[in-house]
Design a protein around this motif. Structure first.
Motif, PDB file in Angstrom:
ATOM      1  N   TYR A 104      41.645  46.042  39.795  1.00 46.06           N
ATOM      2  CA  TYR A 104      40.252  46.465  39.821  1.00 46.06           C
ATOM      3  C   TYR A 104      39.927  47.475  38.715  1.00 46.06           C
ATOM      4  CZ  TYR A 104      40.263  44.051  44.247  1.00 46.06           C
ATOM      5  OH  TYR A 104      40.371  43.086  45.204  1.00 46.06           O
ATOM      6  N   VAL A 163      34.489  49.662  39.742  1.00 44.05           N
ATOM      7  CA  VAL A 163      34.304  48.499  40.600  1.00 44.05           C
ATOM      8  C   VAL A 163      33.259  48.763  41.680  1.00 44.05           C
ATOM      9  CG1 VAL A 163      36.162  49.071  42.241  1.00 44.05           C
ATOM     10  CG2 VAL A 163      35.546  46.679  41.843  1.00 44.05           C
ATOM     11  N   ILE A 169      32.221  47.046  45.367  1.00 44.08           N
ATOM     12  CA  ILE A 169      32.741  46.151  46.390  1.00 44.08           C
ATOM     13  C   ILE A 169      31.705  45.996  47.496  1.00 44.08           C
ATOM     14  CG2 ILE A 169      34.540  45.779  48.125  1.00 44.08           C
ATOM     15  CD1 ILE A 169      35.718  45.744  45.319  1.00 44.08           C
ATOM     16  N   LEU A 177      36.918  52.958  41.858  1.00 43.76           N
ATOM     17  CA  LEU A 177      38.294  52.622  42.196  1.00 43.76           C
ATOM     18  C   LEU A 177      38.907  53.606  43.189  1.00 43.76           C
ATOM     19  CD1 LEU A 177      40.513  50.582  41.712  1.00 43.76           C
ATOM     20  CD2 LEU A 177      41.269  51.931  39.747  1.00 43.76           C
ATOM     21  N   TRP A 182      37.742  52.486  46.646  1.00 39.84           N
ATOM     22  CA  TRP A 182      38.318  51.193  46.997  1.00 39.84           C
ATOM     23  C   TRP A 182      39.832  51.297  47.190  1.00 39.84           C
ATOM     24  CZ3 TRP A 182      37.345  47.292  49.597  1.00 39.84           C
ATOM     25  CH2 TRP A 182      37.954  46.057  49.421  1.00 39.84           C
ATOM     26  N   LYS A 231      39.832  42.813  34.471  1.00 39.59           N
ATOM     27  CA  LYS A 231      39.751  43.614  35.695  1.00 39.59           C
ATOM     28  C   LYS A 231      38.564  43.123  36.520  1.00 39.59           C
ATOM     29  CE  LYS A 231      42.851  46.912  34.787  1.00 39.59           C
ATOM     30  NZ  LYS A 231      43.926  47.348  35.660  1.00 39.59           N
ATOM     31  N   VAL A 232      38.674  43.261  37.829  1.00 41.72           N
ATOM     32  CA  VAL A 232      37.556  42.949  38.716  1.00 41.72           C
ATOM     33  C   VAL A 232      36.603  44.138  38.684  1.00 41.72           C
ATOM     34  CG1 VAL A 232      36.855  42.498  41.097  1.00 41.72           C
ATOM     35  CG2 VAL A 232      38.970  41.500  40.208  1.00 41.72           C
ATOM     36  N   GLN A 266      33.236  42.682  43.508  1.00 41.87           N
ATOM     37  CA  GLN A 266      33.817  41.775  44.504  1.00 41.87           C
ATOM     38  C   GLN A 266      32.899  41.747  45.715  1.00 41.87           C
ATOM     39  OE1 GLN A 266      38.127  41.785  45.399  1.00 41.87           O
ATOM     40  NE2 GLN A 266      37.521  42.303  47.493  1.00 41.87           N
TER      41      GLN A 266
END
Length: 137
Positions: A27, A31, A33, A45, A48, A117-118, A121
């Motif tokens: 990630y 990120v 989410i 991050l 998460w 990298k994500v 999501q």
């Protein structure tokens, strides 16, 4: 990740091994989410990472087998998009599936310094007429 496709292999292995660092490394720092559980929304991050550590750390002797189906990837030079069906199977110490559920997952990827990298999501599940999630579809 060398390509967005690597996400699916690394995520599966990280879950099975309860390897939080390997999973977190998928990630991006920024990120976003959209998750189905508890808070439902995390940004960054650090936030998460806590969710990942709590999840994998809560498994005790159980393992998690992750199965991806219907994987679709669309990849540009530095931006990618992916989607799949994802099944989580909790496996007991005796190798028995004790519970499972199926979700949908959508992923947004970015490429920086030759690494994917994500950055986004989203997991979801269809709902029935009573507004209850259908986790076995």
């Amino acid at each position: 990740m060398k390509s967005p496709q690597d996400f699916f292999t690394i995520y599966k292995q990280s879950a099975w091994d309860k390897d939080t660092e390997s999973m977190i490394a998928l990630y991006h720092t920024d990120v976003v989410i959209f998750d189905m559980w508890t808070q439902g929304y995390q940004t960054g991050l650090a936030e998460w990472s806590t969710v990942i550590k709590d999840w994998l750390g809560s498994l005790g002797d159980e393992k998690v087998n992750v199965i991806f189906d219907m994987i679709e990837i669309h990849e540009g030079n530095d931006v990618g998009f992916g989607s799949a069906l994802i099944t989580y199977q909790a496996i007991s110490i005796n190798n028995v599936i004790v519970r499972s559920m199926r979700n949908r997952i959508t992923l947004g990827f970015i490429k920086q310094e030759n690494e994917w990298k994500v950055v986004h999501q989203h997991t979801s599940s269809p709902i029935n007429a009573d507004l209850q999630a259908i986790l076995d579809f």
